[in-house]
Design a protein around this motif. Structure first.
Motif, mmCIF file in Angstrom:
data_model
loop_
_atom_site.group_PDB
_atom_site.id
_atom_site.type_symbol
_atom_site.label_atom_id
_atom_site.label_comp_id
_atom_site.label_asym_id
_atom_site.label_seq_id
_atom_site.Cartn_x
_atom_site.Cartn_y
_atom_site.Cartn_z
ATOM 1 N N UNK A 1 2.730 15.350 -6.105
ATOM 2 C CA UNK A 1 3.467 16.337 -5.316
ATOM 3 C C UNK A 1 4.761 15.721 -4.800
ATOM 4 N N UNK A 2 5.868 16.418 -4.969
ATOM 5 C CA UNK A 2 7.177 15.994 -4.486
ATOM 6 C C UNK A 2 7.623 16.957 -3.390
ATOM 7 N N UNK A 3 8.020 16.420 -2.243
ATOM 8 C CA UNK A 3 8.498 17.257 -1.143
ATOM 9 C C UNK A 3 9.936 17.691 -1.414
ATOM 10 N N UNK A 4 10.217 18.951 -1.137
ATOM 11 C CA UNK A 4 11.543 19.520 -1.355
ATOM 12 C C UNK A 4 12.113 20.027 -0.043
ATOM 13 N N UNK A 5 13.430 19.948 0.086
ATOM 14 C CA UNK A 5 14.132 20.495 1.249
ATOM 15 C C UNK A 5 15.034 21.615 0.745
ATOM 16 N N UNK A 6 14.732 22.826 1.174
ATOM 17 C CA UNK A 6 15.484 23.996 0.727
ATOM 18 C C UNK A 6 16.626 24.252 1.704
ATOM 19 N N UNK A 7 17.843 24.253 1.187
ATOM 20 C CA UNK A 7 19.039 24.419 2.008
ATOM 21 C C UNK A 7 19.525 25.858 1.902
ATOM 22 N N UNK A 8 19.659 26.522 3.032
ATOM 23 C CA UNK A 8 20.109 27.917 3.053
ATOM 24 C C UNK A 8 21.545 28.016 2.548
ATOM 25 N N UNK A 9 21.925 29.140 1.947
ATOM 26 C CA UNK A 9 23.298 29.306 1.451
ATOM 27 C C UNK A 9 24.317 29.056 2.552
ATOM 28 N N UNK A 10 25.352 28.297 2.218
ATOM 29 C CA UNK A 10 26.366 27.953 3.208
ATOM 30 C C UNK A 10 27.748 28.178 2.600
ATOM 31 N N UNK A 11 28.464 27.092 2.361
ATOM 32 C CA UNK A 11 29.836 27.200 1.872
ATOM 33 C C UNK A 11 29.908 27.826 0.490
ATOM 34 N N UNK A 12 28.965 27.473 -0.377
ATOM 35 C CA UNK A 12 28.977 27.986 -1.749
ATOM 36 C C UNK A 12 28.186 29.281 -1.897
ATOM 37 N N UNK A 13 27.545 29.749 -0.825
ATOM 38 C CA UNK A 13 26.737 30.972 -0.844
ATOM 39 C C UNK A 13 25.595 30.889 -1.862
ATOM 40 N N UNK A 14 25.159 29.661 -2.141
ATOM 41 C CA UNK A 14 24.031 29.471 -3.057
ATOM 42 C C UNK A 14 23.000 28.568 -2.400
ATOM 43 N N UNK A 15 21.748 28.922 -2.554
ATOM 44 C CA UNK A 15 20.670 28.094 -2.026
ATOM 45 C C UNK A 15 20.548 26.820 -2.854
ATOM 46 N N UNK A 16 20.294 25.705 -2.153
ATOM 47 C CA UNK A 16 20.126 24.423 -2.843
ATOM 48 C C UNK A 16 18.743 23.865 -2.542
ATOM 49 N N UNK A 17 18.234 23.068 -3.479
ATOM 50 C CA UNK A 17 16.943 22.409 -3.299
ATOM 51 C C UNK A 17 17.145 20.912 -3.504
ATOM 52 N N UNK A 18 16.753 20.110 -2.501
ATOM 53 C CA UNK A 18 16.927 18.660 -2.553
ATOM 54 C C UNK A 18 15.562 17.992 -2.590
ATOM 55 N N UNK A 19 15.267 17.210 -3.616
ATOM 56 C CA UNK A 19 14.016 16.421 -3.586
ATOM 57 C C UNK A 19 14.120 15.374 -2.476
#
Length: 240
Positions: free
Chosen positions: A174-192
């Motif tokens: 299992x890898x933990x992910x950090x989901x980043x809400x849309x900001x400057x680029x208006x796109x959601x990002x996912x960071x391992x």
């Protein structure tokens, strides 16, 4: 096939019957497993020890870049926690007196705990050690989260318990992910999450859930988005 070094993108295009080479870009996106493994390799890679030029004076380095933080306040808080009211404590050549007023007794009776305060005998100044420790923790947490994630300020403030997800590899890891809400680029990002970032997030959750079963519900109003959002970066109010 796109990750096979023996195959070129034009060959993948032919096999997969893509009309244009540009449509094969979907195969070039990094996978979660690859990002996580490369982050792990990055953090275990030996690094050069940080040092200043030999002709830099130590006092000049401290004035320009700041002195290396010590454990003075942390040690003093540990001593004061177990000290009796008005007990004197000596640390690093300074003497402190444990303060314990009637207001502290009343707060302990109502809430079970109160801030730890001392008075520096050489200056007569009262020092709230609990507040100092709390401020130091959040400064560390903010800096370390920025350092290991590359978030913007707005993205950092919008992190919440809902930002934590998990991804399971085919082998069960299992890898933990950090989901980043849309900001400057208006796109959601996912960071391992690297092990370092995962440790920071765990420290924040442990602090917020101290003495309770779950993170307390705290919200803030975003004047730009005009919505009420769950808030993660909170500090306990009502210190006494």
């Amino acid at each position: 096939m796109a990750s096979d070094p023996a195959l070129t993108l034009p060959e993948v295009q032919t096999v997969m019957r893509h009309r244009h080479l540009s449509t094969t870009e979907v195969y070039l996106q990094s996978r979660v497993e690859e990002l996580h493994d490369k982050l792990a390799e990055h953090y275990v890679r030996p690094r050069q020890e940080r040092r200043f030029a030999a002709d830099y004076a130590a006092e000049d380095i401290a004035a320009v870049f700041g002195a290396v933080p010590d454990q003075h306040w942390r040690q003093l808080l540990d001593h004061a926690t177990t000290a009796e009211p008005d007990q004197l404590m000596a640390l690093d050549g300074s003497t402190y007196r444990r303060l314990f007023t009637q207001a502290r007794r009343a707060r302990i009776a109502r809430h079970g705990e109160a801030n730890i305060r001392v008075r520096a005998e050489h200056t007569g100044k009262a020092i709230d050690l609990s507040l100092k420790e709390d401020a130091a923790f959040w400064e560390w947490a903010v800096i370390e989260t920025f350092r290991h994630s590359g978030l913007r300020c707005e993205e950092l403030l919008e992190l919440s318990q809902l930002s934590i997800r998990q991804y399971q590899r085919p082998n069960g890891e299992v890898i933990a992910l950090l989901v980043i809400a849309p900001s400057k680029t208006y796109r959601e990002r996912v960071i391992p999450m690297s092990a370092q970032l995962f440790h920071v997030i765990a420290c924040i959750i442990r602090r917020l859930t101290k003495g309770r079963k779950m993170i307390p519900l705290a919200t803030r109003y975003d004047s730009m988005e005009r919505v009420t959002l769950p808030r993660w970066w909170t500090r306990v109010d009502g210190y006494c």
